[in-house]
Design a protein around this motif. Sequence first.
Motif, PDB file in Angstrom:
ATOM      1  N   LYS A  80     -18.031  43.361  22.737  1.00 27.94           N
ATOM      2  CA  LYS A  80     -19.200  43.843  21.982  1.00 27.94           C
ATOM      3  C   LYS A  80     -19.979  42.661  21.402  1.00 27.94           C
ATOM      4  N   ILE A  81     -19.261  41.668  20.924  1.00 28.71           N
ATOM      5  CA  ILE A  81     -19.919  40.475  20.378  1.00 28.71           C
ATOM      6  C   ILE A  81     -20.631  39.720  21.489  1.00 28.71           C
ATOM      7  N   GLN A  82     -19.967  39.582  22.637  1.00 33.04           N
ATOM      8  CA  GLN A  82     -20.570  38.859  23.749  1.00 33.04           C
ATOM      9  C   GLN A  82     -21.853  39.531  24.214  1.00 33.04           C
ATOM     10  N   GLU A  83     -21.882  40.838  24.182  1.00 37.41           N
ATOM     11  CA  GLU A  83     -23.082  41.579  24.578  1.00 37.41           C
ATOM     12  C   GLU A  83     -24.231  41.282  23.622  1.00 37.41           C
ATOM     13  N   SER A  84     -23.922  41.175  22.338  1.00 34.31           N
ATOM     14  CA  SER A  84     -24.973  40.937  21.342  1.00 34.31           C
ATOM     15  C   SER A  84     -25.526  39.522  21.410  1.00 34.31           C
ATOM     16  N   LEU A  85     -24.795  38.611  22.067  1.00 37.85           N
ATOM     17  CA  LEU A  85     -25.206  37.205  22.124  1.00 37.85           C
ATOM     18  C   LEU A  85     -26.010  36.857  23.372  1.00 37.85           C
ATOM     19  N   LYS A  86     -26.216  37.825  24.242  1.00 38.42           N
ATOM     20  CA  LYS A  86     -26.902  37.538  25.500  1.00 38.42           C
ATOM     21  C   LYS A  86     -28.305  36.990  25.295  1.00 38.42           C
ATOM     22  N   SER A  87     -28.933  37.369  24.206  1.00 36.72           N
ATOM     23  CA  SER A  87     -30.309  36.927  23.959  1.00 36.72           C
ATOM     24  C   SER A  87     -30.380  35.597  23.203  1.00 36.72           C
ATOM     25  N   VAL A  88     -29.229  35.039  22.810  1.00 39.02           N
ATOM     26  CA  VAL A  88     -29.214  33.793  22.051  1.00 39.02           C
ATOM     27  C   VAL A  88     -29.134  32.612  23.012  1.00 39.02           C
ATOM     28  N   LYS A  89     -30.127  31.736  22.956  1.00 40.30           N
ATOM     29  CA  LYS A  89     -30.135  30.562  23.826  1.00 40.30           C
ATOM     30  C   LYS A  89     -29.173  29.507  23.297  1.00 40.30           C
ATOM     31  N   GLU A  90     -28.692  28.677  24.199  1.00 39.90           N
ATOM     32  CA  GLU A  90     -27.723  27.649  23.841  1.00 39.90           C
ATOM     33  C   GLU A  90     -28.261  26.728  22.754  1.00 39.90           C
ATOM     34  N   GLY A  95     -20.506  32.856  18.901  1.00 43.63           N
ATOM     35  CA  GLY A  95     -21.906  32.441  19.033  1.00 43.63           C
ATOM     36  C   GLY A  95     -22.242  31.173  18.297  1.00 43.63           C
ATOM     37  N   GLY A  96     -21.233  30.464  17.811  1.00 43.27           N
ATOM     38  CA  GLY A  96     -21.477  29.209  17.112  1.00 43.27           C
ATOM     39  C   GLY A  96     -21.228  28.006  17.998  1.00 43.27           C
ATOM     40  N   LYS A  97     -21.644  26.843  17.519  1.00 38.84           N
ATOM     41  CA  LYS A  97     -21.424  25.586  18.230  1.00 38.84           C
ATOM     42  C   LYS A  97     -20.665  24.665  17.288  1.00 38.84           C
ATOM     43  N   ASN A  98     -19.378  24.469  17.568  1.00 41.44           N
ATOM     44  CA  ASN A  98     -18.534  23.627  16.730  1.00 41.44           C
ATOM     45  C   ASN A  98     -18.987  22.179  16.850  1.00 41.44           C
ATOM     46  N   ILE A  99     -19.406  21.559  15.749  1.00 42.42           N
ATOM     47  CA  ILE A  99     -19.928  20.194  15.822  1.00 42.42           C
ATOM     48  C   ILE A  99     -18.846  19.181  16.190  1.00 42.42           C
ATOM     49  N   TYR A 100     -17.566  19.593  16.078  1.00 44.32           N
ATOM     50  CA  TYR A 100     -16.465  18.705  16.461  1.00 44.32           C
ATOM     51  C   TYR A 100     -15.686  19.265  17.650  1.00 44.32           C
ATOM     52  N   GLY A 101     -16.350  20.067  18.450  1.00 45.00           N
ATOM     53  CA  GLY A 101     -15.699  20.669  19.608  1.00 45.00           C
ATOM     54  C   GLY A 101     -15.317  19.671  20.679  1.00 45.00           C
ATOM     55  N   ASP A 102     -15.833  18.441  20.582  1.00 44.35           N
ATOM     56  CA  ASP A 102     -15.511  17.425  21.586  1.00 44.35           C
ATOM     57  C   ASP A 102     -14.256  16.625  21.234  1.00 44.35           C
TER      58      ASP A 102
END
Length: 337
Positions: free
Chosen positions: A205-215, A247-254
């Motif tokens: 359900k969350i993934q469906e709601s994020l389809k319109s969010v650009k990277e 739907g977030g971008k972890n700033i330390y994901g690398d």
Amino acid sequence: MSKKLRGIILGLAVITATTAFVGCGAADNKTEGEGTTQTEQSSEFKEVSYTYDDGKEKVDVKVTKAPKKAVTLSQFMTEMLLALDLGDRMVGTALLDNPILPEFKEAYDKIPVLEMTEGHNISKEAFTALEPDFVSGWEMSITNETTGTPSELVKEGVVPFVAKSLDGSSTVETVYEDIASLGDIFGVPDKADEVIKKMKDEISKIQESLKSVKEEDKVKVMVYDSGEKEAMVVGAGLPNNLINLAGGKNIYGDLKKSYEMVSFESIVEKNPDVILVTDFLAGDPVEKKIEFLKNNSALKDVNAIKNNNIHVVALADLSPGVRNSKVISEMNKIFYK
């Protein structure tokens, strides 16, 4: 954060537990443990084999019958077994990070809680007295001093198990694998499938709601655990995957490990929009940690600080287990109010 607990968390990235499951033979339809009610066991139980690998030794494990007397040495494993309706096959538990989930409290309150000794260990004598046939939890909790080594446990007829999802490269898919593995070990594969499906449905359900969010429009997120000279933050592994699925971008994901120390200067440079602060029973009060961040002059120009966009997340929610779908939903609401 205590030295032992920090060691457990930092050890997440190097934990390995390879599981290869092979089926043959049927177990009894019912099991009964001392002081417990009789539990229906799936007639589909099949012999399970896998290799337990803690980085120090590799041990071949063969489960020929479903365990009756399990001990769990982590909250996530406790809640996984309770989600599989295995409370009456649990004879001991320890190491809560946060209050138990409400839906499991009644069953949890019937399980003896093992007293902790120095360094967040349990008494080996107390563990042995329970006469367990299964033990799982944090990899660093299964040691010679607390339970006996994995090879010793196998010789004594105790099944040691460590979740694959503790590995630094794990995702929520790995959590599903662990739940399925426990379903096989305890002879309740249908219940495991039910738990997995419920989690998948909530996440979809969350993934469906994020389809319109650009990277490029995704919210930049940092998870702060502790530290005042340097900051312990979420890096790779399952917690990073949960942030991405929300739907977030972890700033330390690398980073390579699940939790690593970083400088406050790097936080300023990466400038997160949202800061999540972990809350757990063994650490400093979460209010104190939030106050420290707000009053840290080095962070005054960080977006999350300027906009007071700081939120609390339970450490247990970021650990592998049945909470993961819930925290994805909660983080999604924080990121996209």
